[in-house]
Design a protein around this motif. Sequence first.
Motif, short mmCIF file in Angstrom:
data_model
loop_
_atom_site.label_atom_id
_atom_site.label_comp_id
_atom_site.label_asym_id
_atom_site.label_seq_id
_atom_site.Cartn_x
_atom_site.Cartn_y
_atom_site.Cartn_z
N ALA A 269 -61.19 33.98 14.37
CA ALA A 269 -60.55 34.85 13.39
C ALA A 269 -59.26 35.48 13.91
N LYS A 270 -58.95 35.30 15.20
CA LYS A 270 -57.67 35.78 15.71
C LYS A 270 -56.57 34.74 15.56
N LEU A 271 -56.97 33.56 15.11
CA LEU A 271 -55.99 32.51 14.84
C LEU A 271 -55.85 32.22 13.35
N TYR A 272 -56.97 32.34 12.61
CA TYR A 272 -56.98 31.92 11.21
C TYR A 272 -57.55 33.02 10.31
N PRO A 273 -57.09 33.07 9.06
CA PRO A 273 -57.61 34.07 8.12
C PRO A 273 -58.92 33.62 7.48
N TYR A 274 -59.79 34.57 7.22
CA TYR A 274 -61.00 34.28 6.43
C TYR A 274 -60.58 33.80 5.04
N GLY A 275 -61.37 32.90 4.51
CA GLY A 275 -61.12 32.38 3.16
C GLY A 275 -60.30 31.12 3.13
N ALA A 276 -59.71 30.75 4.27
CA ALA A 276 -58.89 29.54 4.29
C ALA A 276 -59.77 28.30 4.23
N PRO A 277 -59.46 27.35 3.37
CA PRO A 277 -60.19 26.08 3.36
C PRO A 277 -59.80 25.24 4.59
N PHE A 278 -60.76 24.55 5.16
CA PHE A 278 -60.53 23.65 6.29
C PHE A 278 -61.13 22.29 5.96
N TRP A 279 -60.42 21.24 6.34
CA TRP A 279 -60.97 19.90 6.25
C TRP A 279 -61.40 19.47 7.65
N LEU B 32 -56.01 40.39 11.63
CA LEU B 32 -56.14 39.84 12.98
C LEU B 32 -55.10 38.78 13.30
N THR B 33 -54.57 38.11 12.29
CA THR B 33 -53.56 37.08 12.48
C THR B 33 -52.53 37.17 11.36
N SER B 34 -51.30 36.84 11.66
CA SER B 34 -50.26 36.90 10.63
C SER B 34 -50.17 35.59 9.84
N ILE B 35 -50.91 34.59 10.26
CA ILE B 35 -50.95 33.34 9.51
C ILE B 35 -51.70 33.57 8.19
N GLY B 36 -51.18 33.05 7.12
CA GLY B 36 -51.88 33.16 5.84
C GLY B 36 -51.15 33.95 4.79
N GLY B 37 -50.08 34.65 5.18
CA GLY B 37 -49.31 35.39 4.20
C GLY B 37 -49.98 36.66 3.71
N LYS B 38 -49.61 37.08 2.51
CA LYS B 38 -50.13 38.31 1.93
C LYS B 38 -51.32 38.03 1.02
N SER B 39 -52.04 39.09 0.74
CA SER B 39 -53.22 38.95 -0.13
C SER B 39 -52.85 38.39 -1.49
N GLU B 40 -51.67 38.78 -2.00
CA GLU B 40 -51.27 38.33 -3.33
C GLU B 40 -51.08 36.81 -3.39
N LEU C 218 -55.85 24.32 5.01
CA LEU C 218 -55.15 24.36 3.73
C LEU C 218 -54.64 25.77 3.52
N LEU C 219 -53.33 25.91 3.36
CA LEU C 219 -52.71 27.21 3.13
C LEU C 219 -51.98 27.20 1.80
N PRO C 220 -51.92 28.36 1.12
CA PRO C 220 -51.24 28.42 -0.17
C PRO C 220 -49.80 27.91 -0.10
N LYS C 221 -49.38 27.20 -1.11
CA LYS C 221 -48.03 26.66 -1.13
C LYS C 221 -46.98 27.76 -1.08
N SER C 222 -47.35 28.97 -1.53
CA SER C 222 -46.39 30.08 -1.56
C SER C 222 -46.24 30.76 -0.20
N VAL C 223 -47.07 30.39 0.76
CA VAL C 223 -47.08 31.09 2.05
C VAL C 223 -46.05 30.52 3.01
N TYR C 224 -45.30 31.42 3.65
CA TYR C 224 -44.40 31.03 4.73
C TYR C 224 -45.20 31.06 6.03
N VAL C 225 -45.13 29.98 6.77
CA VAL C 225 -45.83 29.91 8.05
C VAL C 225 -44.81 30.13 9.16
N PRO C 226 -44.96 31.19 9.95
CA PRO C 226 -43.98 31.48 11.00
C PRO C 226 -44.03 30.44 12.11
#
Length: 364
Positions: free
Chosen positions: A278-288, A60-68, A350-358
């Motif tokens: 869910a159209k802005l953020y991926p499931y599983g992402a931690p939020f503060w 639903l959103t490209s934010i969050g990178g790949k599953s890996e 909070l997004l994985p350090k390996s993820v590129y955010v467009p």
Amino acid sequence: MLFSTSCSEGGVIREAHFNKSSFANLKGWKNDRHLAAFKAFLKSCDAMMKRKSGDPISGLTSIGGKSEDWQQICVAGLISEIESDQEAREFFEKWFTVYSITDEKGSDIGRMTGYYEIELNGSRKPTKKYRYPVYKTPPNIEKLKGCNGFCHASINRGALKNKKLEIVWVDSKARAFFLHIQGSGVVRLPGGQEVKLGYACQNGFPYTSVGSVFKKYGIEGVCTATQIMEWLDKNPKRGIRLMEENKSYVFFREVYGESPIGGQGVPLKGERSIAIDAKLYPYGAPFWLETNLPTTEYSRSTDPYNRLMVAQDTGGAIRGAIRADIFFGRGTRAEVLASSTSSIGRCYILLPKSVYVPTTQKAF
């Protein structure tokens, strides 16, 4: 570093802008119970580990990178022997980067509400006491959706009677109505057993807030969900008419094992799971989250409510960059807090350090 994501629905554009921040900027970060959030995150890992590693983490959103990107974090968490809040805090600090969030207007303030797993009393068979049915999805639902004879009022008047679609019957029309609003619940049977119910489908009509209906008819002094349910039970004839102004009707399925199940397909954890757009953020992402709860017998509005949550659900009313619906669990405390909470606050993702955010992205 400023990044943004946007989506359009019904002509209204919703954007989220991300500014790289740090854990030091999170108020009360070191004081939270990170182990509870870590356990909730591992529940999300159950879903994320099932995705193909090269696929996006969200469709639903490209934010969050790949599953890996997430799976390597999940593996580290699953094989770890984390048993303390400090170890869990260090885990999040090791693997994630913090981003503050602003919306399309440049504001970092949004709305925080609450929901819960409602409890009802019911029976597998209809009786004089238990006379309000909870239905499973009709087999021809797609043909029925949006038809005038399939609205809330029509169903109340027997449109589905004798179709063998009843799961249980409950003793309160008002609580049955709020079961539809919450989307999940637990029905206690006379013998002590429980029937867990989860959202299955809906009749195709848009949802109308019961609060707006009360306001429309000038009913004052009835604000929280608890107060509304009490009023509806004390005024059954008028209450039915008010409830039927919401033409939406929800169908349920029985849930076995842990419940309730959120949009990600994993069990929700009280005060650690949130519903997000869910159209802005991926499931599983931690939020503060940084907000305050209302003053109730369980909380004081002067106390900060800052804690780490995991995005594991969504909802029709959850729209926007800084918009979170806190799952409070079940029981009296959860019902009071969920029905009273409507506070302003801030969100960090909070997004994985390996993820590129467009820099920008459109919703699918």
